[in-house]
Design a protein around this motif. Structure first.
Motif, mmCIF file in Angstrom:
data_model
loop_
_atom_site.group_PDB
_atom_site.id
_atom_site.type_symbol
_atom_site.label_atom_id
_atom_site.label_comp_id
_atom_site.label_asym_id
_atom_site.label_seq_id
_atom_site.Cartn_x
_atom_site.Cartn_y
_atom_site.Cartn_z
ATOM 1 N N SER A 259 -93.483 -12.665 10.295
ATOM 2 C CA SER A 259 -92.396 -11.973 9.591
ATOM 3 C C SER A 259 -92.429 -12.190 8.076
ATOM 4 C CB SER A 259 -91.056 -12.405 10.192
ATOM 5 O OG SER A 259 -90.006 -11.619 9.680
ATOM 6 N N GLU A 260 -91.378 -12.817 7.517
ATOM 7 C CA GLU A 260 -91.269 -12.935 6.060
ATOM 8 C C GLU A 260 -92.253 -13.929 5.442
ATOM 9 O OE1 GLU A 260 -90.171 -10.788 4.013
ATOM 10 O OE2 GLU A 260 -88.279 -11.597 3.276
ATOM 11 N N MET A 261 -93.018 -14.639 6.254
ATOM 12 C CA MET A 261 -93.992 -15.557 5.668
ATOM 13 C C MET A 261 -95.300 -14.821 5.343
ATOM 14 S SD MET A 261 -93.866 -18.591 4.570
ATOM 15 C CE MET A 261 -92.808 -19.803 5.337
ATOM 16 N N THR A 302 -86.668 -21.064 7.665
ATOM 17 C CA THR A 302 -85.358 -20.447 7.358
ATOM 18 C C THR A 302 -85.047 -19.457 8.472
ATOM 19 O OG1 THR A 302 -86.229 -18.488 6.227
ATOM 20 C CG2 THR A 302 -85.866 -20.422 4.865
ATOM 21 N N ASN A 303 -84.021 -18.615 8.230
ATOM 22 C CA ASN A 303 -83.809 -17.484 9.131
ATOM 23 C C ASN A 303 -84.970 -16.495 8.970
ATOM 24 O OD1 ASN A 303 -83.037 -16.849 6.495
ATOM 25 N ND2 ASN A 303 -81.461 -15.435 7.126
ATOM 26 N N CYS A 304 -85.123 -15.610 9.974
ATOM 27 C CA CYS A 304 -84.160 -15.197 10.997
ATOM 28 C C CYS A 304 -84.563 -15.734 12.378
ATOM 29 C CB CYS A 304 -84.104 -13.694 11.070
ATOM 30 S SG CYS A 304 -83.103 -12.925 9.797
ATOM 31 N N ILE A 305 -83.703 -16.589 12.937
ATOM 32 C CA ILE A 305 -83.952 -17.101 14.283
ATOM 33 C C ILE A 305 -83.177 -16.253 15.291
ATOM 34 C CG2 ILE A 305 -83.685 -19.090 15.818
ATOM 35 C CD1 ILE A 305 -83.588 -20.894 13.346
ATOM 36 N N ALA A 394 -87.185 -1.464 -0.095
ATOM 37 C CA ALA A 394 -87.148 -2.911 0.186
ATOM 38 C C ALA A 394 -85.993 -3.246 1.116
ATOM 39 C CB ALA A 394 -86.980 -3.654 -1.131
ATOM 40 N N GLY A 395 -85.931 -4.517 1.497
ATOM 41 C CA GLY A 395 -84.803 -4.994 2.298
ATOM 42 C C GLY A 395 -85.228 -5.622 3.597
ATOM 43 N N CYS A 396 -84.434 -5.355 4.629
ATOM 44 C CA CYS A 396 -84.614 -6.073 5.889
ATOM 45 C C CYS A 396 -84.893 -5.126 7.037
ATOM 46 C CB CYS A 396 -83.339 -6.808 6.268
ATOM 47 S SG CYS A 396 -82.418 -7.484 4.902
ATOM 48 N N GLN A 485 -77.245 -11.665 4.260
ATOM 49 C CA GLN A 485 -76.606 -11.890 2.966
ATOM 50 C C GLN A 485 -77.583 -12.027 1.803
ATOM 51 O OE1 GLN A 485 -75.592 -14.198 5.809
ATOM 52 N NE2 GLN A 485 -74.883 -12.172 6.404
ATOM 53 N N LYS A 486 -78.872 -12.225 2.099
ATOM 54 C CA LYS A 486 -79.821 -12.228 0.988
ATOM 55 C C LYS A 486 -79.951 -10.801 0.467
ATOM 56 C CE LYS A 486 -82.425 -15.656 3.306
ATOM 57 N NZ LYS A 486 -83.738 -15.998 3.839
ATOM 58 N N ALA A 487 -79.826 -9.841 1.381
ATOM 59 C CA ALA A 487 -79.863 -8.442 0.947
ATOM 60 C C ALA A 487 -78.629 -8.125 0.108
ATOM 61 C CB ALA A 487 -79.938 -7.521 2.159
#
Ligand code: FSO
Ligand code: SF4
Length: 541
Positions: A259-261, A302-305, A394-396, A485-487
């Motif tokens: 994912s984000e890594m 970190t999240n997302c778990i 961008a975003g989630c 909330q990071k978004a």
């Protein structure tokens, strides 16, 4: 109502989770998280009203970041860990009181942790709905959610040895102010100030990452598998990744990102590790399938778990930093600041190599430095008409079916458009073959969600090159997907930078009251999304 939370995009019915979070958060955890936020507000009161110099309370500042980060969607589901954090913040609050002559405090700044039962009761009284006025609640929560995102980015920066006390000072100020009576106008101004400090936190993280690991560069990342056992690392923290790569050197264990890594592969410093094998699987919510087939242990930084609902991989999950999950082993920082991942490595050696779920590569690394290096090529392509428009997507990512929209939108874009992306939103289209324009790929991935900062810098650079007065005169459309909330802090940062007409989807935030939504529409031209066909017509053509 046993709980109330409406901080993320997947909130029940678009209005609020009231029984159990769609994310898997139980009512007990929701209340404890509310209480943790309340406790940070009490600490903020002491620091702000007590006029305490934030330079004198650095460890307390760091715990403030950790506390807010723990309450972000999908970051921490571990009750005892959250309760421990409340107690820690109360202890710091009491220490801080010794630094001021102020003596008049509210309940948030004086309550003590008694029994779990009493605290559950207390939590029920101090949650989001404690602010009765719908519009004021909406604005106050927007500030708090922005602060949570800011805390996350500032914590990563801190792990990378960069910090900015002005961010801490503002966080105390804002957290305290939202507990006071404020007018809607004052709150709107505070929302903007939150955006301003959001830019600072993303800039700080960018500096931390690039000063330590170099500037991201164009990179082709393998999405297949090798024959060794592997460890999958998820979340956003590059310093955790660095330590894991160091400790796995020569062990016969490969390291894969999830994912984000993924954007970690774009940094020059990580390319020296031969066992840094590639990226495995999709965005965060695909973990329920990806972790099964991966076979090896998984480290959440970190999240997302997603709390596992079925057995089969829970025992292979480890957490560290602000992340937490009941039943998963948490790796704490040692006294010297390092982390010992040997237990994960030992487990990995006893597992099967990952099962292949796909093959090929994905290309990324288009953060500001790399794009500036290509600036001439990009500018020429715009001038010649080869590139007609950029679309910031961008975003989630998220689980909702309606997010198919983003894949379809990317596919429907005219061939003379380029997507600028960052964050896990990219998984909706980063494996499509969208081709290139004269060698410039049609999907330019800057990195993680915080690297949306790069996209803002790129926009500002283009404005300068084309000698425009206003960043909104550029041929850039904004079609952003949000989830947590990071978004929110990314959005507030873009608004602060003057970006207008952002389309936000797949749904507008449930925490926006109708009046606050109207202010955003009228002042900033914020809009939701429509059908792919209509949005292509309205945003692009
Ligand atoms: Fe995604 Fe999750 Fe990065 Fe978020 S993995 S959703 S906005 O945590 O932080 O983009
Ligand atoms: Fe619901 Fe989102 Fe809150 Fe979880 S974080 S309880 S899904 S609003």
């Amino acid at each position: 109502m046993s709980m109330f939370c409406f901080q993320c995009q997947e909130t029940a019915r678009g209005t609020g989770c009231t029984v159990r979070g769609v994310c898997g958060k139980t009512e007990d955890i929701a209340r404890i998280q509310d209480l943790l936020v309340y406790t940070t507000k009490g600490l903020a009161e002491v620091v702000y009203k007590g006029k305490i110099d934030v330079n004198e309370i650095m460890r307390c500042n760091h715990e403030l970041l950790n506390s807010l980060f723990m309450t972000i969607t999908n970051a921490n589901f571990d009750g005892p860990m959250l309760i421990n954090q409340i107690k820690k913040v109360i202890a710091y609050r009491e220490e801080a009181k010794k630094l001021t002559s102020e003596t008049s405090w509210s309940d948030a700044a004086t309550f003590e942790y008694t029994t779990d039962e009493e605290m559950q009761e207390k939590a029920a009284a101090i949650g989001v709905l404690a602010t009765e006025h719908e519009d004021l609640r909406s604005l106050k929560e927007m500030v708090v959610y922005g602060l949570k995102g800011m805390a996350a980015y500032s914590e990563h920066a801190l792990n990378g040895e960069k910090e900015n006390v002005e961010i801490y000072r503002f966080m105390y100020e804002a957290l305290y102010l939202v507990t006071t009576e404020m007018t809607a106008d004052d709150l709107v101004a505070l929302v903007m100030k939150t955006g301003e400090h959001g830019v600072m936190s993303m800039a700080l993280l960018d500096e931390a990452n690039t000063s330590k690991y170099g500037h991201p560069e164009i990179t082709s990342v393998d999405i297949g598998v090798r024959n060794n056992p592997g460890i999958l690392i998820s979340g956003h923290d590059l310093t955790d990744l660095e330590q894991l790569l160091e400790q796995t050197k020569g062990t016969g264990v490969d390291v894969y990102t999830h994912s984000e890594m993924l954007p970690a592969h774009y940094y020059p410093a990580f390319k020296k590790y031969d066992h840094f094998a590639g990226n495995y699987g999709g965005s965060w919510w695909h973990q329920v399938d990806d972790f099964f087939s991966f076979n090896g242990p998984v480290l959440f930084t970190t999240n997302c778990i997603v709390p596992p609902r079925k057995e089969g991989y829970r025992e292979r999950i480890f957490t560290t930093g602000s992340a937490g999950l009941p039943g998963a082993k948490h790796i704490y920082r040692l006294a010297d600041g390092s982390k010992d991942f040997s237990e994960i490595i030992k487990m990995a050696k006893e597992t099967e190599p990952p099962k292949e779920i796909e093959t090929g590569t994905i290309v990324g690394g288009f953060a500001h430095n790399q794009v500036f290096a290509l600036a001439d090529k990009v500018v020429d392509a715009v001038k010649s008409g080869a590139i007609k428009k950029f679309v910031v997507m961008a975003g989630c990512d998220g689980r909702m079916n309606s997010r198919k929209y983003y894949t379809e939108f990317a596919e429907a874009l005219p061939k003379d458009t380029v997507i600028l992306t960052a964050g896990c939103a990219k998984y909706r289209y980063n494996k499509l073959d969208l081709g290139d324009i004269g060698g410039i790929p049609r999907v330019l991935d800057a990195g993680q969600c915080n690297d949306s900062y790069s996209l803002a810098l790129i926009a500002l650079k283009l404005k300068e090159v084309f000698e425009l007065e206003d960043v909104n005169d550029l041929p850039i459309a904004y079609n952003i997907a949000w989830y947590e909330q990071k978004a929110v802090i990314v959005l507030l940062s873009l608004l602060y930078l003057g970006v207008k007409n952002i389309h936000l989807g797949p749904t507008l935030p449930g925490f926006l009251s109708p009046n606050v939504a109207k202010v955003l529409v009228d002042t900033f031209g914020i809009a939701g999304i429509d059908t792919v066909e209509n949005d292509i017509k309205n945003l692009i053509l």
